[in-house]
Design an enzyme around this catalytic site. Sequence first.
Site, mmCIF file in Angstrom:
data_model
loop_
_atom_site.group_PDB
_atom_site.id
_atom_site.type_symbol
_atom_site.label_atom_id
_atom_site.label_comp_id
_atom_site.label_asym_id
_atom_site.label_seq_id
_atom_site.Cartn_x
_atom_site.Cartn_y
_atom_site.Cartn_z
ATOM 1 N N TYR A 136 -1.533 -0.522 10.330
ATOM 2 C CA TYR A 136 -1.618 -0.730 8.886
ATOM 3 C C TYR A 136 -0.387 -0.177 8.177
ATOM 4 C CZ TYR A 136 -3.613 -0.853 4.186
ATOM 5 O OH TYR A 136 -3.831 -1.121 2.858
ATOM 6 N N SER A 181 0.834 -1.193 0.000
ATOM 7 C CA SER A 181 0.000 0.000 0.000
ATOM 8 C C SER A 181 0.871 1.246 0.000
ATOM 9 C CB SER A 181 -0.913 0.030 1.230
ATOM 10 O OG SER A 181 -1.595 1.263 1.347
#
Length: 258
Positions: free
Chosen positions: A152, A139
């Site tokens: 995350y 990501s």
Amino acid sequence: MSRLVFITGASSGIGQALAARYARDGWRLALVARRTHEMQAWAQALGLPRQQWEVYGADVADIEAAVQAGRQCLARQGVPDVVIANAGISLGIDTAERDDLDVMAHTFAINVVGVAATFHPFVRPMVQRGHGRLVGIASVAGVRGLPGHGAYCASKAAAISYCESLRGELRGTGVRVVTLSPGYIATPLTARNRYGMPFLMQPATFADQAVHAIASGVSHRVIPWQMGIAARLLRVLPNALFDRLLVGRPRKHRHTQN
């Protein structure tokens, strides 16, 4: 026999979009997720020939379950041409809260260790064959840490570094390691975000670009390209300016708020 792609987290979002894209190109599918009935219903609703797909139930946070799913694929369908470690979760955390440490550990179990567990069964067979693609879905969030998003961001930064390490280890074997870093994609993971999401992309559009990147064997690709430019700028932004830009930014929902 047609080519085979193995995809984790295939029951929704990016994973399902990638499965649909490869199916349209005539690839055989090895679909992995916890929700096996949903994957079966999706494949049947799409009208895919039964010989084109297999479903394997596994939670990639369970290392042995993830490894067994790969071994079952090898036994039933053979060595995949492409393996995509896509399964992932995204929850906000607050380090002051004890329960959130468990959320962080679980996030790493899926987003980092789960990637390695997904790849593990296929490394030696691919090396022996002399070709293949191991694809890690990371990501743009792995570039810089965002407030409330520590689990995350840290896990995706770790996934990028892990894939880079594996790429070096497999250099010269014919097996390519590809890292894809999506920006904001319209999936269940982003549906409840309470902050702006620039360059928001639909899963099918992401899948089209991702398949081309995987086929090219690129080492790391940010999708969409606009987020690639943003990521490069964020990487070199001085900490003081970066911190100032994030003042007042809403935090990611914690697990108790989902």
